[in-house]
Write a protein that holds these residues in place. Sequence first.
Motif, short mmCIF file in Angstrom:
data_model
loop_
_atom_site.label_atom_id
_atom_site.label_comp_id
_atom_site.label_asym_id
_atom_site.label_seq_id
_atom_site.Cartn_x
_atom_site.Cartn_y
_atom_site.Cartn_z
N THR A 101 94.80 54.08 60.29
CA THR A 101 95.93 54.90 59.85
C THR A 101 95.57 55.79 58.69
O THR A 101 96.42 56.10 57.85
CB THR A 101 97.12 54.00 59.46
N GLY A 102 94.31 56.21 58.59
CA GLY A 102 93.95 57.18 57.57
C GLY A 102 94.69 58.48 57.79
O GLY A 102 95.15 58.79 58.89
N TYR A 156 92.42 42.77 51.37
CA TYR A 156 91.43 43.67 51.97
C TYR A 156 91.29 43.32 53.43
O TYR A 156 90.78 42.25 53.80
CB TYR A 156 90.07 43.57 51.28
N GLN A 157 91.77 44.20 54.26
CA GLN A 157 91.63 44.08 55.70
C GLN A 157 91.42 45.48 56.27
O GLN A 157 91.82 46.47 55.66
CB GLN A 157 92.86 43.44 56.34
N ALA A 158 90.80 45.56 57.41
CA ALA A 158 90.59 46.83 58.08
C ALA A 158 90.70 46.63 59.58
O ALA A 158 90.26 45.59 60.11
CB ALA A 158 89.23 47.42 57.72
N THR A 159 91.27 47.58 60.26
CA THR A 159 91.50 47.49 61.69
C THR A 159 90.22 47.16 62.45
O THR A 159 90.23 46.37 63.39
CB THR A 159 92.07 48.82 62.21
N ILE A 180 87.51 45.48 61.56
CA ILE A 180 86.74 44.26 61.29
C ILE A 180 87.57 42.98 61.34
O ILE A 180 87.01 41.90 61.15
CB ILE A 180 86.04 44.34 59.92
N LEU A 181 88.87 43.05 61.59
CA LEU A 181 89.67 41.84 61.65
C LEU A 181 89.12 40.84 62.66
O LEU A 181 88.59 41.25 63.70
CB LEU A 181 91.11 42.20 62.04
N PRO A 182 89.19 39.52 62.37
CA PRO A 182 89.86 38.90 61.23
C PRO A 182 89.01 38.78 59.97
O PRO A 182 89.46 38.16 59.00
CB PRO A 182 90.20 37.52 61.76
N ALA A 183 87.80 39.33 59.97
CA ALA A 183 87.03 39.34 58.73
C ALA A 183 87.77 40.18 57.69
O ALA A 183 88.45 41.15 58.02
CB ALA A 183 85.63 39.93 58.97
N GLY A 184 87.65 39.79 56.45
CA GLY A 184 88.34 40.50 55.38
C GLY A 184 88.09 39.80 54.07
O GLY A 184 87.17 38.98 53.95
N GLY A 185 88.88 40.11 53.05
CA GLY A 185 88.66 39.55 51.73
C GLY A 185 89.94 39.07 51.09
O GLY A 185 91.03 39.56 51.40
N ALA A 186 89.80 38.09 50.19
CA ALA A 186 90.92 37.56 49.43
C ALA A 186 90.57 37.61 47.95
O ALA A 186 89.41 37.46 47.57
CB ALA A 186 91.23 36.13 49.85
N LEU A 193 81.23 44.76 67.17
CA LEU A 193 80.62 45.59 66.13
C LEU A 193 79.60 44.78 65.35
O LEU A 193 79.92 43.70 64.83
CB LEU A 193 81.69 46.13 65.17
N LEU A 194 78.38 45.28 65.31
CA LEU A 194 77.31 44.64 64.55
C LEU A 194 76.94 45.52 63.37
O LEU A 194 76.67 46.71 63.52
CB LEU A 194 76.07 44.43 65.43
N ARG A 195 76.95 44.93 62.18
CA ARG A 195 76.59 45.64 60.95
C ARG A 195 77.38 46.95 60.83
O ARG A 195 76.82 48.03 60.63
CB ARG A 195 75.09 45.91 60.87
N TYR A 196 78.68 46.83 60.91
CA TYR A 196 79.56 48.00 60.87
C TYR A 196 79.71 48.46 59.42
O TYR A 196 80.14 47.70 58.54
CB TYR A 196 80.92 47.64 61.46
N VAL A 197 79.40 49.73 59.19
CA VAL A 197 79.45 50.31 57.85
C VAL A 197 80.88 50.78 57.59
O VAL A 197 81.32 51.80 58.14
CB VAL A 197 78.45 51.47 57.70
N THR A 198 81.61 50.06 56.75
CA THR A 198 83.01 50.38 56.49
C THR A 198 83.17 51.60 55.59
O THR A 198 84.24 52.22 55.57
CB THR A 198 83.72 49.20 55.83
N ASN A 199 82.16 51.90 54.79
CA ASN A 199 82.21 52.95 53.75
C ASN A 199 83.12 52.57 52.60
O ASN A 199 83.37 53.41 51.72
CB ASN A 199 82.63 54.31 54.32
N ASP A 200 83.62 51.33 52.57
CA ASP A 200 84.41 50.87 51.43
C ASP A 200 83.47 50.45 50.31
O ASP A 200 82.55 49.65 50.52
CB ASP A 200 85.30 49.70 51.83
#
Length: 511
Positions: free
Chosen positions: A134-135, A286-289, A291-297, A346-353
């Motif tokens: 949703t950017g 921290y979540q992103a469409t 990479i879910l359910p990977a994310g941060g707390a 997705l393997l080694r996906y570069v989020t740019n975050d």
Amino acid sequence: MLRSGIDQMRYAAGILRGRLRPDVLTRVSQDLVATLREFGTVGDDSQLLPGRQGVIDPDVQNTITTRALRRTAGRAAAQTAYYGRLFGELGIRPEELTADTWSQVPPTSKASLRAMPAAFVASGSVPYLMAATTGTTGTPTVVWYSQGDLENVIALSTIAMAMTLGVRPHDVVATGVSSRATLGYLVTAEIVRRVGAAFVQIGSIAPELVLERLATPLNLPGRAPRITNFSAPASVFASLVETAERDGWRPADFGLTDLLSGGEVVSEALRARVEEAFGVAPERAYQATEILPAGGAHCSQGHLHYPAEFGHIELLDPRTLEPAAPGGAATLVVTPYVPYRECTMLLRYVTNDLVRVPDTTPTCELAGMAASSDILGRYDGPLSVAVPTRSILDLLEAERAIPLPARYCLVDEPGGPVLHVVARQRSARILGRLEERAAALGVAVKGIVVHDDAELLPARNTVRADLREYSFDSAGQVGGGDEYQRAVRPGDGGDPSRGVRSDEALAGSRP
């Protein structure tokens, strides 16, 4: 209780085997909700819940990580067109990969996923939901989820929301996100249904209308008098703060008990102003469409921690994509694991975050998980590392003379970047305050230019609050985002002499 223990053991066994039954994970989340409903809290065994890991022996963790990487890479290579060709061309054998040799797999860019999303969909899956990012600019990135993927995300998110935000059956949960956020909308609505609470989709509408809906009594049997939980991007909260301060809204006008913000950088300055306006500070996620359910707390010390069971996290130098040094800037590179993800691989996906690598090992309550700083912004070149979004927002959102959401841009000039910002008026006093605070925060800019008109910004910066949905009740109402969209066009500029400017270098180290 017995069934709950059995389900948790089945969940753990499924992770080790790489075959996770979504119904088992769903029952674990349902048992948690039932426990919270009856007792109000959980016991010491909560560390056994998904995403709540404690300290794990490094050798054991390395073995688990290697198995997960091989399993995920094997499925990606065997069932997706993109990785099948890539592994064949490079001669990579998934069964031989380890955590130490994982860098043999080339990173996957957003551009690659955006250009051919179907090439990343596993042939053994059944695509169910197309989720788009949703950017606010450019073509959205598309990720496909199977029904199993979606069920996993919902179950894990139910655990996180019940544990972190304390959502209970009497609550009324509302969201202020664009309808483009299909995945987030569906997941939130289903979480609320499972908890037994009530759900309101406010959407991305004028801030005046959002405030009215948050304050309006509901008069519903068995529910809180007003909306209790509200989630929205940071720029939406900024627009609400601006409107609430202007129109005289007070915390007592609302019934909010929990706020959640994600998708954009939430500065400490904004958190403080949100708490002042609504009586509660927003939690961050921290979540992103992609990479879910990977994310941060977030922990109590402000670190961002990443549970190891959902995906492999790497902190890489954004320019070289090699491991970033302690204290250095890094981009998050994520590999969501099978069996949590079976559709888009997705393997080694570069989020740019962008984040910063910790200088020392954290000692907080989540020290058993990999950690970084909070999100600094997005990587789009060296300038975004030298002056990340967070440092700019910490500077601007604390200044009451700057309307929110803050409108600004950076211009790279000889001698260093110059920050252009829109204030309510051109004033040497405002400029002086910004310069003083920028020096104290170490914002590495050569100078600051204050404008009183968004048309004079050399470039446009869009935020999620600009994604506006219109309805009849908002006809004729124009918010700041609407004015900005009409007035500012990509590449538009103006006469810099109309701004108040200082080219003197600001003291302070690189943020």
